[in-house]
Design an enzyme around this catalytic site. Structure first.
Site, PDB file in Angstrom:
ATOM      1  N   CYS A  57       0.839  -1.203   0.000  1.00  0.00           N
ATOM      2  CA  CYS A  57       0.000   0.000   0.000  1.00  0.00           C
ATOM      3  C   CYS A  57       0.872   1.250   0.000  1.00  0.00           C
ATOM      4  O   CYS A  57       1.460   1.605   1.031  1.00  0.00           O
ATOM      5  CB  CYS A  57      -0.920  -0.014   1.223  1.00  0.00           C
TER       6      CYS A  57
ATOM      7  N   CYS B  21      -0.316   4.138   2.235  1.00  0.00           N
ATOM      8  CA  CYS B  21      -0.119   3.901   3.679  1.00  0.00           C
ATOM      9  C   CYS B  21       1.348   4.098   4.062  1.00  0.00           C
ATOM     10  O   CYS B  21       1.643   4.636   5.121  1.00  0.00           O
ATOM     11  CB  CYS B  21      -0.496   2.468   4.074  1.00  0.00           C
ATOM     12  N   ASP B  22       2.268   3.629   3.229  1.00  0.00           N
ATOM     13  CA  ASP B  22       3.656   3.497   3.669  1.00  0.00           C
ATOM     14  C   ASP B  22       4.679   4.339   2.910  1.00  0.00           C
ATOM     15  O   ASP B  22       5.832   4.427   3.332  1.00  0.00           O
ATOM     16  CB  ASP B  22       4.086   2.018   3.555  1.00  0.00           C
TER      17      ASP B  22
END
Ligand code: NAP
Length: 309
Positions: free
Chosen positions: A135, A138-139
């Protein structure tokens, strides 16, 4: 542990499920949507969306929020729980959840999407969350000014790789063939991006590191030649597996595990419908999911009317 009664039970809060929820609630049918994470599904993890009609460009989380608020405004109830099993009792359709609650209705709509495919190479599990990610939104931020590798050649890999160029010093896209699968317009944009590099005809053999990812061992699929590339992170976007195994009675699926429906989105089990990415179809886009969700909700409403006589 309680049993709760509704008419339509929607499993999963992606665009398909939220649209079913909007149509169900708006038609004054008692409708509940059960989602284990935040509503929005994959779009909540997508940076920018530019192919949803009416929005030239909108962030995934914003579109997810708009869809959620819209459905809630018409009375959709959203419950945070995990559905572990869907099953039939006579004409009732039930969903059992991880918390022990049970939802009883006349129709279930499966909008359960899919989970990312794993590369299944040494180091992938070990370094998951420590340089291995599925993701970007997200990261990505954790890898500022580092070299980031992306694996895959589809829309997701190319779009997420470009998003990651906002963070990485460069982004190396590693693909097992010499041609991308992604749509041409997305490819062209990636080829123009000065921070993007491409490694063709190559697979990742292992993900290496100490406490975090530090390098990848690569293999050229035509020559067999091995090489090492130093990276701070590897993002894997190689398609996904549909979450299609929660119906006790078993629904008909294709060879990829996607649920087969008729034109009303009804599965081989009457009163159980499927929409979005979990359903067998040519493409998996937000627009498809939204269309599927509409049809599923309206077909479910018809079933409820018929059962009520
Ligand atoms: P996809 O289109 O199935 O592409 C998967 C990619 O991963 C392919 O390039 C495939 O290589 C590669 N791959 C598969 N298994 C691999 C392995 N074991 N090792 C290395 N590479 C592997 O999946 P996706 O990109 O996740 O897209 C899924 C669906 O969502 C598609 O319908 C896509 O159009 C849609 N989507 C759309 C957008 C958009 O329109 N903006 C954005 C994201 C996703 P090969 O090419 O060699 O098969």
């Amino acid at each position: 542990m309680a049993e709760k009664e509704y008419d339509i039970i929607i499993v999963g809060g992606g665009p398909g499920g939220l649209t079913s929820g909007l149509y169900g609630a708006r038609a004054n049918v008692r409708t509940v949507l059960i989602e284990k994470y935040m509503p929005g599904g994959q779009i909540a993890k997508t940076d920018e969306i530019e192919d949803y009609p009416g929005f030239e460009m909108i962030s995934g989380p914003e579109l997810a929020m708009k869809m959620t608020e819209h459905a809630k405004k018409f009375g959709l109830e959203i419950v945070s729980d995990e559905v572990t099993e869907v099953y039939c009792e006579g004409e009732d359709r039930l969903a059992a959840t991880a918390s022990g609650d049970r939802y009883r209705g006349k129709a279930v709509i499966l909008s359960t999407g899919g989970s990312p495919n794993l590369l299944n190479v040494p180091g992938e599990k070990e370094f998951s969350g420590r340089g291995v990610s599925y993701c970007a939104i997200c990261d990505g931020n954790f890898f500022k000014n580092q070299i980031i590798a992306v694996v895959g050649g589809g829309d997701a890999a190319v779009e997420e790789a470009m998003f990651l160029t906002k963070f990485g010093s460069k982004v190396i896209l590693i693909h097992r063939r010499d041609q991308l699968r992604a749509q041409k317009i997305i490819q062209e944009r990636a080829f123009r991006n000065p921070k993007m590099e491409f490694i063709w005809d190559t697979v990742v053999e292992s993900i290496n590191g100490d406490t975090r990812v530090t390098s990848l061992t690569l293999k050229h699929v035509k020559t067999g030649e091995k090489s090492t590339v130093d990276v701070g992170a590897i993002f894997i976007f190689i398609g996904f597996v549909p979450n299609s195994n929660i119906v006790r009675e078993g629904v008909e699926k294709d060879s990829g595990g996607y649920i087969i429906t008729d034109a009303r989105m009804e599965t081989s089990v009457k009163g159980i419908y499927a929409c979005g990415d979990v359903r067998a179809q040519l493409v998996r886009q937000i627009t498809n999911a939204v269309g599927d969700g509409t049809t599923a909700a309206m077909a479910a409403e018809k079933r409820i009317e018929e059962l009520k006589g």
